[in-house]
Design an enzyme around this catalytic site. Structure first.
Site, short mmCIF file in Angstrom:
data_model
loop_
_atom_site.label_atom_id
_atom_site.label_comp_id
_atom_site.label_asym_id
_atom_site.label_seq_id
_atom_site.Cartn_x
_atom_site.Cartn_y
_atom_site.Cartn_z
N GLU A 87 8.20 -1.77 21.34
CA GLU A 87 8.22 -2.49 20.17
C GLU A 87 9.83 -3.10 20.07
OE1 GLU A 87 6.41 -0.71 16.97
OE2 GLU A 87 4.47 -0.27 17.98
N ARG B 261 14.80 -0.90 9.54
CA ARG B 261 14.19 0.36 10.08
C ARG B 261 13.54 -0.26 11.58
NH1 ARG B 261 8.64 1.44 10.75
NH2 ARG B 261 8.08 -0.27 9.34
N HIS C 214 7.97 -7.83 7.63
CA HIS C 214 7.42 -7.89 8.87
C HIS C 214 7.20 -9.08 9.43
CE1 HIS C 214 4.60 -6.97 12.26
NE2 HIS C 214 4.85 -5.69 12.16
N ARG D 90 13.71 -6.03 13.96
CA ARG D 90 12.54 -7.06 13.18
C ARG D 90 13.26 -7.94 12.04
NH1 ARG D 90 8.14 -2.72 11.06
NH2 ARG D 90 7.44 -2.92 13.40
N HIS E 174 6.99 -5.33 3.92
CA HIS E 174 6.01 -4.16 4.83
C HIS E 174 6.57 -2.75 4.44
CE1 HIS E 174 4.09 -2.81 8.29
NE2 HIS E 174 5.37 -2.49 8.78
C1 SIN Z 1 3.79 -2.74 13.65
O1 SIN Z 1 3.06 -2.08 14.39
O2 SIN Z 1 4.23 -3.79 13.79
C2 SIN Z 1 4.23 -2.03 12.49
C3 SIN Z 1 4.59 -0.61 12.87
C4 SIN Z 1 5.79 -0.44 12.07
O3 SIN Z 1 5.96 -0.87 10.75
O4 SIN Z 1 6.58 0.46 12.58
#
Ligand code: SIN
Length: 492
Positions: free
Chosen positions: A119, A367, A231, A275, A332
């Site tokens: 991620e 985060r 998000h 993010r 988010h």
């Molecule tokens: C996601 O899966 O994109 C969200 C997970 C998160 O907020 O860490």
């Protein structure tokens, strides 16, 4: 355990039954404590139930807690409290092992090793999932079942907490709707975040920060509540698909190769940047193009890896195997919350906070993806251990505890939610924030106060009137204490 006395040595009150609350309760009960676990909703309907992300943990041979720490720090934009991030990253692998022992089945690859997802902001695959994007659901279901049958855990479902009780300057339990009291040597809030205060959100409606207000009314400090993470890829519902609006399309899908395109079909951002960067690039692209969404293209991704995302999208009329998914940022995750130390203790003796309602400082101003579920468990265990060392309640506490209720907060209106989205969204101004300070909802006013205090732009907090990151604010946190002016604190 309804026949047991409601207070006594090592009785613990846990409020909230998401991952953080359930695991805190189970850890404490494992050490012999009697726990009252209180949930305003039925078990297994908490915020973490909806979590699509997994748990970030350095479990790969080529990974290490130090590498996980470095990525957490880089994403957090010089605002991460290092000691807290170290507790998280060093504790994470053992949490994965413990959840496995508790019966959670994490996804494995063909060789039977943990399957690790990638991620944004992680330089290595380190996110463990259970059932792909159904991780939160699987974990919460399993821990709920264990809590429900544990002889030392008394579960109260559908029971809102209206106030923290205090005695002699310490938290001594909670007051429930209807006036019933539950006393404990320690009280742990695990009440989730506040992203549903914003009009456009990925969160379920109840995530409006009630636990933060309960703690504040009891005298606890809040920190960094101006830091709301947006998000990047929440579905933008159109006429035909409006019920999909805000549905989160997990970042793990970008980890498997999905790309983001503008109207012209061009990529405009590194999809796996941290993010804040991706959300801001989309926001800027939307302003430039005057479009309401950009396109997430997951046609090249194996749909079998994300069955529940694919089936949900299909159920709302979007076929992600053939069509582009319209997405834009949505509120988010709150990086701020009830200010807590490394043991999850708040500034009020006997009162703890774990998970999204807490602010350990470990997320800094942005985060790192999938650090939050991990935080629920690592700090849940810290809280359970520290809470069990609290002194027993004085014999007088049962009769002499005082409710810190100031009456129910005014209901959150759609007008407040829209004001927060407009004035404390991805782009903020001093003028808009000043307007927000007059809002009817107390937590909205506190968020505005914190955002005005942070006179710079950093991570998720972007002010047009202070557009640059100010090095004088490195590792500085905005702390709001009842009855005091907003303060800046340096956390290391
Ligand atoms: C996601 O899966 O994109 C969200 C997970 C998160 O907020 O860490």
């Amino acid at each position: 355990m309804s026949g047991l006395p409601t207070h006594g040595v090592r009785d613990l009150i846990v409020v909230g039954a998401g991952g953080a609350g359930l695991y805190t309760a189970l850890c404490a009960a494992r050490d012999g404590a009697r726990v009252t676990l209180i949930s305003s909703r039925p078990l297994a309907e908490a915020n973490s139930y909806w979590a699509q992300g997994g748990l970030a943990a350095a479990v790969a041979d080529e990974d290490s807690p130090a590498a996980h720490l470095a990525d957490t720090v880089a994403a957090g934009r010089d605002a991460v409290k290092l000691s807290a991030a170290r507790v998280l990253t060093e504790g994470a692998p053992e949490i994965v092992a413990d959840l496995t022992r508790l019966g959670v089945t994490f996804d494995a690859d063909r060789e039977g090793r943990l399957a690790l997802g990638l991620e944004g902001g992680h330089r290595i695959r380190r996110v463990v999932h259970a059932g792909g994007a159904a991780t939160g659901r699987r974990i919460v279901r399993q821990l709920s079942a264990l809590a429900a049958e544990h002889p030392l855990i008394d579960v109260l479902e559908g029971t809102p907490v209206t106030a923290i009780l205090t005695h002699d300057g310490r938290a001594s339990g909670v007051e429930l709707r209807g006036g019933e009291r539950r006393l404990g040597t320690a009280t742990v809030l695990a009440t989730g975040g506040a992203a549903a205060l914003w009009a456009r959100t990925t969160n379920p409606r109840p995530a409006v920060g009630n636990g933060m207000l309960l703690a504040f009314r009891a005298g606890a400090a809040l920190a960094d509540i101006e830091l709301m993470q947006f998000h990047p890829t929440a579905v933008v519902g159109t006429n035909g698909t409006s019920q999909a609006d805000g549905f989160l399309v997990t970042e793990a899908i970008r980890g498997e190769g999905a790309i983001l395109c503008n109207r012209a079909g061009e990529r405009f951002v590194d999809e796996l940047a941290p993010r804040d960067e991706v959300a801001r690039a989309i926001h800027d692209e939307l302003l430039r193009s005057r479009a309401t969404s950009v396109a997430l293209d997951m046609r090249g991704v194996d749909p079998g890896l994300f069955p529940n995302v694919v089936s949900h999208l299909r159920s709302v009329g979007i076929d992600p195997e053939r069509e582009l998914i319209p997405v834009a940022p949505a509120a988010h995750y709150m990086m701020g919350g009830i200010a807590t130390d490394l043991t999850a203790a708040s500034s009020v003796a006997g009162l703890y906070a774990v998970g999204e309602c807490a602010c350990t400082g470990l997320h800094g101003a942005n985060r790192l993806a999938s650090n939050s579920l991990t935080e629920c468990f690592v700090f849940g265990r810290q809280a359970a251990h520290a809470a069990l060392a609290e002194p027993a309640l004085a014999a007088a506490a049962a009769a002499a505890s005082v409710s810190t209720s100031t009456g129910p907060p005014p209901p959150l209106t759609q007008a407040s939610r829209e004001a927060l989205w407009r004035d404390a969204g991805l782009q903020r101004t001093g003028e808009g924030l000043a307007r927000l300070r007059e809002d009817a909802h107390p937590l909205v006013r506190l968020i505005a106060t914190a955002a005005i205090t942070r006179t710079e732009s950093r991570g998720a907090h972007k002010r047009d009137d202070f557009p640059e990151r100010d090095p004088a604010w490195d590792h500085e946190h905005v702390v709001l204490t009842p009855g005091s002016a907003p303060a800046r604190e340096h956390w290391a």
